[in-house]
Design an enzyme around this catalytic site. Structure first.
Site, PDB file in Angstrom:
ATOM      1  N   PRO A 165       0.882  -0.605  -0.281  1.00 58.43           N
ATOM      2  CG  PRO A 165       0.439  -0.551   2.109  1.00 58.43           C
ATOM      3  CD  PRO A 165       0.951  -2.085   1.396  1.00 58.43           C
ATOM      4  CD  GLN A 218      -1.918  -0.176   5.295  1.00 60.00           C
ATOM      5  OE1 GLN A 218      -1.408   0.974   4.851  1.00 60.00           O
ATOM      6  NE2 GLN A 218      -1.054  -1.392   4.810  1.00 60.00           N
ATOM      7  CB  CYS A 222       2.533   5.006   8.408  1.00 62.25           C
ATOM      8  SG  CYS A 222       2.355   6.996   7.331  1.00 62.25           S
ATOM      9  CE  LYS A 230       4.278  -2.832   4.099  1.00 58.06           C
ATOM     10  NZ  LYS A 230       5.012  -1.215   4.235  1.00 58.06           N
ATOM     11  CG  ASN A 282       7.664  -3.946   2.901  1.00 57.98           C
ATOM     12  OD1 ASN A 282       7.679  -2.868   3.126  1.00 57.98           O
ATOM     13  ND2 ASN A 282       8.034  -3.609   1.490  1.00 57.98           N
ATOM     14  CG  ASP A 342      16.357  -2.404   1.134  1.00 62.89           C
ATOM     15  OD1 ASP A 342      15.469  -1.024   1.398  1.00 62.89           O
ATOM     16  OD2 ASP A 342      17.367  -2.368   2.298  1.00 62.89           O
ATOM     17  N   GLY A 350       7.537  -2.627  -2.558  1.00 61.05           N
ATOM     18  CA  GLY A 350       6.983  -1.509  -2.564  1.00 61.05           C
ATOM     19  C   GLY A 350       7.355  -0.503  -3.841  1.00 61.05           C
TER      20      GLY A 350
END
Length: 328
Positions: free
Chosen positions: A18, A72, A102, A141, A204, A206, A228
């Site tokens: 997301p 989300q 976030c 997440k 998640n 790199d 992402g």
């Protein structure tokens, strides 16, 4: 086979992250066509949902062809998040995802996103209320922690699992790192390897090549990988990872013709979703990424981000292919 709730995913699924101002329906359609197995919407403000804010409500739009898909949400107030979860369920996504990762100041410093990692009892209580509120699977997440002195990611996942969260994606950075430095997957691997954890764990951070994706899968044992930033302007990464995972061989990069055709499809979806003016304006952020590494593209890129109608853009794209610029 991997399962989240009643939904069965393929072996080693690839998830589209997301991403605010990126993961809208036009972008998701392109990533789905190139092999994304499970996708998420842009994160949506719980406050915006309960206030019926137009921008937040618009983000609830999902389409059958996108499934499986998660919506989300983020927020700092438990009751508001619970109410927002009920609104999300009415949109009938495959699952609901809670944003506990976030890092941006406007979110994290208000106790939402990664900010809630400073209060694990509240984090757990919020997840518990959301799980009780909806009948669809709830996933999360998150990040490793607020900073390196407060990494408690195993406890975070244990608490979430205990209240019924059915999968967790872990970004291998702390909030303090933002998007700088390297993601530390050793913590993700440790969570996956812990015998107390039985829900799917996705990694998640790199992952920008097929070789790295498969190497990290083998080294850290994750059930799947969320991608992402590497997918922005390069949706081919999903098919490239899948091909390498299945065969051990790398696919050639997309040709200029493939890039142009994908841009055309993306633009068409954007105009269909938001109208010609807004679709064209929002598409401008993608051109540089789609044509990164292509020689002789600079003058066209400048024209693409100033063109104001779909035909002019299509003509520019056609001219690019006719002149036969090649990628590096």
């Amino acid at each position: 086979m991997l399962q989240i709730g009643n939904y069965v995913l393929s072996d080693f699924p690839l998830l589209l992250a997301p991403m605010e101002d990126v993961s809208d329906p036009p972008f998701r359609a392109i990533c789905k066509a190139h092999g994304a197995d499970l996708m998420y919407t842009e994160f949506i403000s719980s406050e915006g949902l309960i206030r019926d804010a137009a921008k937040s409500i618009k983000k609830l739009e999902i389409y059958e062809a996108e499934r499986p898909i998660g919506i989300q949400i983020f927020g700092d107030a438990i009751e508001v998040m619970r109410t927002a979860a009920a609104i999300v369920e009415r949109a009938q996504p495959t699952l609901l995802d809670i944003n506990y990762g976030c890092p941006v100041k406007q979110v994290a410093c208000k106790g939402a996103g990664a900010g809630i990692l400073l209060d694990l009892p509240k984090m757990q209580a919020m997840a518990a209320e959301i799980v009780k509120q909806v009948s669809i699977p709830v996933t999360v997440k998150t990040r490793l922690g607020w900073d390196h002195s407060s990494i408690k990611i195993l406890e975070v996942v244990q608490r979430l699992q205990d209240v019924g969260v059915q999968a967790v994606t872990i970004h291998g950075r702390t909030r303090q790192q933002m998007y700088k430095g390297s993601a530390d997957w050793s913590y993700i691997g440790a969570v996956k390897a812990d015998p107390s954890i039985h829900i799917p764990i996705f990694g998640n951070g790199d992952i920008d090549s097929p070789t790295k994706a498969v190497a990290y899968k083998d080294k850290y044992g994750v059930d799947g990988i969320m991608i992402g930033r590497a997918s922005i302007g390069y949706p081919w990464i999903f098919r490239e990872i899948k091909h390498y995972h299945a065969t051990g061989k790398l696919l050639p990069p997309p040709t200029l013709v493939e890039r142009v055709e994908t841009v055309k499809k993306h633009l068409t979806h954007a105009i269909e979703w938001k109208g010609e003016r807004t679709g064209i304006l929002e598409m401008r952020r993608h051109y540089a990424n789609y044509f990164r590494g292509v020689t002789g593209i600079k003058p066209y890129r400048s024209s693409l981000v100033t063109a104001n109608d779909a035909k002019a853009i299509a003509d520019l794209l056609d001219e690019m292919t006719q002149k036969g610029s090649d990628g590096d």
